[in-house]
Design an enzyme around this catalytic site. Structure first.
Site, PDB file in Angstrom:
ATOM      1  N   LYS A 196     -76.051   7.791  -3.713  1.00  5.96           N
ATOM      2  CA  LYS A 196     -75.353   6.616  -3.205  1.00  5.96           C
ATOM      3  C   LYS A 196     -76.127   5.385  -3.650  1.00  5.96           C
ATOM      4  CE  LYS A 196     -73.870   4.359   1.016  1.00  5.96           C
ATOM      5  NZ  LYS A 196     -73.679   4.506   2.456  1.00  5.96           N
ATOM      6  N   LYS A 249     -71.409   7.990  -5.397  1.00  8.62           N
ATOM      7  CA  LYS A 249     -70.734   6.837  -4.833  1.00  8.62           C
ATOM      8  C   LYS A 249     -71.414   5.557  -5.276  1.00  8.62           C
ATOM      9  CE  LYS A 249     -70.129   4.691  -0.411  1.00  8.62           C
ATOM     10  NZ  LYS A 249     -70.473   4.714   0.968  1.00  8.62           N
TER      11      LYS A 249
HETATM   12  C1  PBG Z   1     -72.338   3.479   5.501  1.00  4.61           C
HETATM   13  C2  PBG Z   1     -71.342   3.572   4.427  1.00  4.61           C
HETATM   14  C3  PBG Z   1     -70.985   2.577   3.506  1.00  4.61           C
HETATM   15  C4  PBG Z   1     -69.881   3.069   2.815  1.00  4.61           C
HETATM   16  C5  PBG Z   1     -69.633   4.357   3.300  1.00  4.61           C
HETATM   17  N1  PBG Z   1     -70.563   4.661   4.277  1.00  4.61           N
HETATM   18  C6  PBG Z   1     -71.464   1.217   3.293  1.00  4.61           C
HETATM   19  C7  PBG Z   1     -72.828   0.872   2.971  1.00  4.61           C
HETATM   20  O1  PBG Z   1     -73.665   1.682   2.601  1.00  4.61           O
HETATM   21  O2  PBG Z   1     -73.095  -0.322   3.116  1.00  4.61           O
HETATM   22  C8  PBG Z   1     -69.126   2.322   1.783  1.00  4.61           C
HETATM   23  C9  PBG Z   1     -67.743   2.767   1.534  1.00  4.61           C
HETATM   24  C10 PBG Z   1     -66.886   1.822   0.788  1.00  4.61           C
HETATM   25  O3  PBG Z   1     -67.299   0.763   0.293  1.00  4.61           O
HETATM   26  O4  PBG Z   1     -65.703   2.165   0.684  1.00  4.61           O
HETATM   27  N2  PBG Z   1     -73.497   4.061   5.364  1.00  4.61           N
END
Ligand code: PBG
Length: 330
Positions: A196, A249
């Site tokens: 991520k 992601k």
């Molecule tokens: C939280 C999380 C996030 C997303 C999914 N889980 C945001 C972040 O890390 O700030 C983002 C999903 C999206 O942008 O569609 N941990």
């Protein structure tokens, strides 16, 4: 002498041949639909940068899930927005926390027809907006794991089929697997947000989830967008710790990472077509600048071609209704 001898156009000459030669397909069962549920509101609240999406009440969440199930989307990932935030994010593991209530509600409504995935993180629940507990201005890894364990147990007890830790703490998958097993939830799967990235593509989500950090950013725990080999390492660690599925992601700026992770692991790979990717398509389509249906087909095929078997996408419900027509579009 005839030239050229190889004529790839032959297989493109008629729709029936193109369909036969097609390498990649998308099916509705590959799609996972993210939904937001917010505590202590009476009406669903539209999310400005994500047209078509809302912070749902329990009732409107159930209706939206039902509409998705009707077009064949049965997998959901839930994000909660609590009424109260605190330094630890305690609503995340409260038995009556909003996601736990939503899990029970959807299970009551749809039984085993619905596959319920619970995002496991603290950023929506902490008053500072970081994904873990703070020591000074830094997120403390190991103390955060203890809280993640509590959340995992609460979500599993409320009926989550799959737990999806997204906080990027080291050791989070191992900690969660171990506590689930100790508590008798050996059947619950872990979808690990393995790679991520610290990404600007999460902008609309943070508005939707109210999870923008109050200070600093997430670069000390989420990955540097410049790195691909490191993603392979993250995925390997998560599989070693017990991940059943690994996720990359965002998706679109990281297709090479999806491919690298798919080639280096033997568990299913998921990709998250994130909020900023959704917002860009919706904004361009609203301006009449792109053909939204065809663009969505290309985006999902691209993510699939890169090696993701399942795709989390805010477009899930709308494309599911359209997928039967895709063959004609190609
Ligand atoms: C939280 C999380 C996030 C997303 C999914 N889980 C945001 C972040 O890390 O700030 C983002 C999903 C999206 O942008 O569609 N941990």
């Amino acid at each position: 002498m005839s030239f050229p001898t190889e004529r790839p156009r032959r297989l493109r000459s008629r729709p029936a041949l193109r369909r036969l030669a097609r390498e990649t397909q998308i099916a509705t069962q590959d799609l996972i639909y993210p939904l937001f549920v917010r505590d202590a509101i009476d009406e669903p609240q539209p999310i400005a940068a994500m047209p078509g999406h809302h912070q749902h009440t329990l009732d409107s969440l159930t209706r939206e899930a039902e509409a998705a199930i009707r077009v064949g989307v049965r997998s959901f990932v839930l994000f909660g927005i609590p009424a109260q935030k605190d330094a630890q994010g305690s609503e995340a593991w409260a038995d009556d926390g909003i996601v736990q209530r939503a899990l029970r509600r959807l299970r009551d409504a749809f039984g085993p027809d619905a596959l319920l995935i619970a995002d496991l993180c603290l950023c929506e629940y902490t008053d500072h907006g970081h994904c873990g507990v703070l020591e000074g201005d830094a997120v403390a890894n190991d103390r955060t794991l203890e809280l993640y364990e509590r959340i995992a147990v609460a979500q599993a007890a409320a009926g989550a089929d799959v737990i999806a830790p997204s906080g990027m703490m080291d050791g989070q998958v191992g900690a969660i697997r171990s506590v689930l097993d100790r508590q008798g939830f050996t059947d619950r799967a872990i979808l690990a947000y393995a790679a991520k990235y610290a990404s600007a593509f999460y902008g609309p989500f943070r508005e939707a989830a109210g999870s923008t950090p109050r200070f600093g950013d997430r670069r000390s725990y989420q990955m540097d967008p410049a790195n691909a080999r490191e993603a392979v390492r993250e995925a390997r660690l998560d599989v070693d710790e017990g991940a059943d599925i690994v996720m990359v992601k965002p998706a679109l700026a990281f297709l090479d990472v999806i491919r690298a992770v798919a080639d280096s692991t033997d568990v299913p790979v998921a990709a998250y077509n994130v909020s900023g990717e959704y917002a860009m398509v919706k904004a361009a389509a609203a301006n009449g600048w792109i053909d939204e249906r065809r663009v969505l087909r290309e985006i999902l095929l691209g993510i699939r071609r890169a090696g993701a078997q399942m795709i989390l996408t805010y477009h899930a419900k709308e494309v599911a209704a359209d997928i039967p027509c895709w063959d004609e579009m190609g």
